[in-house]
Design a protein around this motif. Structure first.
Motif, PDB file in Angstrom:
ATOM      1  N   LEU A  18      37.188 -24.676 -15.467  1.00  0.00           N
ATOM      2  CA  LEU A  18      38.679 -24.622 -15.008  1.00  0.00           C
ATOM      3  C   LEU A  18      39.268 -24.897 -13.488  1.00  0.00           C
ATOM      4  CD1 LEU A  18      41.261 -23.617 -16.623  1.00  0.00           C
ATOM      5  CD2 LEU A  18      41.069 -21.651 -15.200  1.00  0.00           C
ATOM      6  N   TYR A  19      39.686 -26.103 -13.257  1.00  0.00           N
ATOM      7  CA  TYR A  19      40.059 -26.431 -11.660  1.00  0.00           C
ATOM      8  C   TYR A  19      41.191 -26.236 -11.883  1.00  0.00           C
ATOM      9  CZ  TYR A  19      40.650 -30.073  -8.003  1.00  0.00           C
ATOM     10  OH  TYR A  19      41.166 -30.342  -6.964  1.00  0.00           O
ATOM     11  N   THR A  20      41.637 -25.803  -9.941  1.00  0.00           N
ATOM     12  CA  THR A  20      42.962 -25.118  -9.753  1.00  0.00           C
ATOM     13  C   THR A  20      43.317 -25.936  -8.808  1.00  0.00           C
ATOM     14  OG1 THR A  20      44.420 -23.028  -9.490  1.00  0.00           O
ATOM     15  CG2 THR A  20      41.804 -23.063  -9.483  1.00  0.00           C
ATOM     16  N   THR A  21      44.725 -25.961  -8.567  1.00  0.00           N
ATOM     17  CA  THR A  21      44.700 -26.265  -6.908  1.00  0.00           C
ATOM     18  C   THR A  21      44.749 -25.254  -6.286  1.00  0.00           C
ATOM     19  OG1 THR A  21      47.045 -26.614  -7.123  1.00  0.00           O
ATOM     20  CG2 THR A  21      45.525 -28.627  -7.532  1.00  0.00           C
ATOM     21  N   GLY A  22      45.061 -23.693  -6.553  1.00  0.00           N
ATOM     22  CA  GLY A  22      45.598 -22.657  -5.901  1.00  0.00           C
ATOM     23  C   GLY A  22      43.940 -21.986  -4.891  1.00  0.00           C
ATOM     24  N   ARG A  23      44.152 -20.867  -4.438  1.00  0.00           N
ATOM     25  CA  ARG A  23      43.038 -20.542  -3.716  1.00  0.00           C
ATOM     26  C   ARG A  23      42.502 -19.594  -5.069  1.00  0.00           C
ATOM     27  NH1 ARG A  23      47.504 -19.838  -0.948  1.00  0.00           N
ATOM     28  NH2 ARG A  23      48.373 -17.434  -1.687  1.00  0.00           N
ATOM     29  N   LEU A  24      40.961 -18.910  -5.312  1.00  0.00           N
ATOM     30  CA  LEU A  24      40.563 -18.372  -5.637  1.00  0.00           C
ATOM     31  C   LEU A  24      40.274 -16.925  -5.604  1.00  0.00           C
ATOM     32  CD1 LEU A  24      37.387 -21.203  -5.366  1.00  0.00           C
ATOM     33  CD2 LEU A  24      39.255 -20.872  -7.510  1.00  0.00           C
ATOM     34  N   THR A  25      41.533 -16.175  -6.175  1.00  0.00           N
ATOM     35  CA  THR A  25      42.048 -14.838  -5.737  1.00  0.00           C
ATOM     36  C   THR A  25      41.158 -13.676  -6.649  1.00  0.00           C
ATOM     37  OG1 THR A  25      43.794 -15.124  -7.407  1.00  0.00           O
ATOM     38  CG2 THR A  25      43.898 -15.578  -4.337  1.00  0.00           C
ATOM     39  N   SER A  26      40.976 -12.639  -6.903  1.00  0.00           N
ATOM     40  CA  SER A  26      40.858 -11.598  -8.244  1.00  0.00           C
ATOM     41  C   SER A  26      41.207 -12.413  -9.288  1.00  0.00           C
ATOM     42  CB  SER A  26      41.227 -10.295  -7.525  1.00  0.00           C
ATOM     43  OG  SER A  26      42.409  -9.854  -7.639  1.00  0.00           O
ATOM     44  N   GLU A  27      42.570 -12.428  -9.462  1.00  0.00           N
ATOM     45  CA  GLU A  27      43.329 -13.058 -10.369  1.00  0.00           C
ATOM     46  C   GLU A  27      43.317 -13.919 -11.220  1.00  0.00           C
ATOM     47  OE1 GLU A  27      48.045 -12.920 -12.425  1.00  0.00           O
ATOM     48  OE2 GLU A  27      48.011 -12.053 -10.535  1.00  0.00           O
TER      49      GLU A  27
END
Length: 291
Positions: A202-211
C-alpha cells in the motif's frame, strides 16, 4: 482484474471557481468537491463521512471492515447507494454485534481527526502479517509511476491518494479529501472482489500515523510506503504486527523503520532518478502540514 486509476476530468469531482491572485488579477481554478456520505450497517446509522463522492459503495464497505464492524465471517448480502439521499446501506445476512453498542459519530475530512474506534485496536490482538519480501527496485519504479500519473491532486490539489500495488505495478489508485477515506475505498474494493492481501503493497501520499498502520494491518497488507514521515505510535504498531514500513520515499532516498529484514536491495539507489522540483515541493508541503 480491472485496474482503477484517478480520472481528473470527471466533472463530478471538481468545480470551477474564480478568484484573484496575489497581483489582483482574476484567476479561474478547479477545486475539489466535498460532500457528506452517511453509512448504515443494516438499520443502524454508523457515521457521516466527508468525501469527494466517488466509489461510495467501496468507501462504506472498507470503512466498516477497517473499523472491525464487519468480521471475516459476516456475509454481506447487499450494498445499496442512494445518490439523492447520499446514503449507503450495507446489509448482512445476520445482525452484527456493533449495531446496538455504537452511537452515531461524525468523521470530518481533517487529517488529524479521523475517527478511531476502540475495536480497531482489539482487531490487532494476535495479528501477524505475512513476511512477504519487498524489492527496492519495486519502490523506485512505483514512485516514478505514481508521481507522474494523472490525478486530482495534480489537477486541483487539497486531496490525498492511496495506491494498492503488486510488485512494481499499481492496481487501484483512490483519492479523497481524507487519506483515511482513500484507504477505506481500497479496502472495500478488495472485500467486494475477494482480492488477496498477502502479496500487496500500500502506497500513500499521507503521513504514516497509527491509524494508517492499523488500517493497513487490518486489511492484511504486509507493507506500507509513503513519501511523507512517521509518527512514533505508527512505527511501534508496525513493529508489533510485522508490517514493513517505508517513509520519506523521494527520488533515490527512503527510510525503513520496520521490517527492514524483508527488504531485498536489488537496485542501486544511484540508478534511480532524482525527483523533479515540483514533486519535492509537494512532499515538503504535505509533511510540514501546509497541504
Amino acid at each position: 482484474m480491472k485496474k482503477i486509476f484517478p480520472d481528473p476530468t470527471d466533472p463530478r469531482l471538481t468545480r470551477p471557481v474564480t478568484g484573484r491572485d496575489h497581483t489582483g488579477a482574476e484567476v479561474a481554478i478547479r477545486v475539489v468537491e466535498e460532500r457528506p456520505l452517511t453509512i448504515f450497517l443494516n438499520s443502524r446509522e454508523i457515521v457521516t463521512a466527508m468525501t469527494i463522492g466517488d466509489y461510495p459503495e467501496y468507501l462504506a464497505l472498507g470503512f466498516l471492515r477497517n473499523q472491525g464492524m464487519l468480521k471475516i465471517d459476516d456475509v454481506v448480502t447487499g450494498v445499496d447507494y442512494d445518490d439523492d439521499l447520499e446514503v449507503v446501506v450495507v446489509r448482512t445476512e445476520t445482525e452484527t454485534d456493533f449495531e446496538e453498542k455504537l452511537q452515531k459519530k461524525t468523521r470530518t475530512s481533517g487529517c488529524a481527526v479521523g475517527t478511531v474506534f476502540g475495536d480497531m485496536m482489539e482487531g490487532l490482538e494476535g495479528l501477524t502479517l505475512p513476511e512477504t519480501p519487498l524489492h527496492t527496485s519495486w519502490l523506485y519504479a512505483l514512485a516514478r509511476q505514481i508521481n507522474t500519473m494523472p490525478s486530482l491532486y495534480l489537477e486541483a490539489g487539497a486531496i490525498h491518494g492511496t495506491v494498492l500495488c503488486r510488485g512494481d505495478a499499481p492496481l487501484v489508485y483512490m483519492e479523497d479529501v481524507g487519506r483515511h477515506n482513500a484507504v477505506d475505498k481500497i479496502a472495500g474494493w478488495m472485500l467486494m472482489h475477494g482480492e488477496s492481501a498477502g502479496d500487496k503493497l500500500l502506497y500513500t501520499t499521507g503521513r504514516l500515523t497509527s491509524e494508517m498502520v492499523i488500517k493497513t494491518a487490518m486489511m492484511g497488507i504486509p507493507a506500507l510506503a509513503s513519501r511523507s514521515g512517521f509518527t512514533a505510535w505508527g512505527v511501534e504498531i508496525a513493529r508489533q504486527v510485522g508490517l514493513t514500513l517505508i517513509g520519506r520515499m523521494r527520488g533515490q532516498r527512503f527510510v525503513c523503520l520496520s521490517g527492514e529484514e524483508r527488504l531485498i536491495r536489488d537496485a542501486d539507489p544511484a540508478s534511480a532518478p532524482e525527483e523533479e522540483r515540483k514533486h519535492r515541493r509537494k512532499g515538503a508541503r504535505k509533511e510540514s502540514g501546509v497541504e
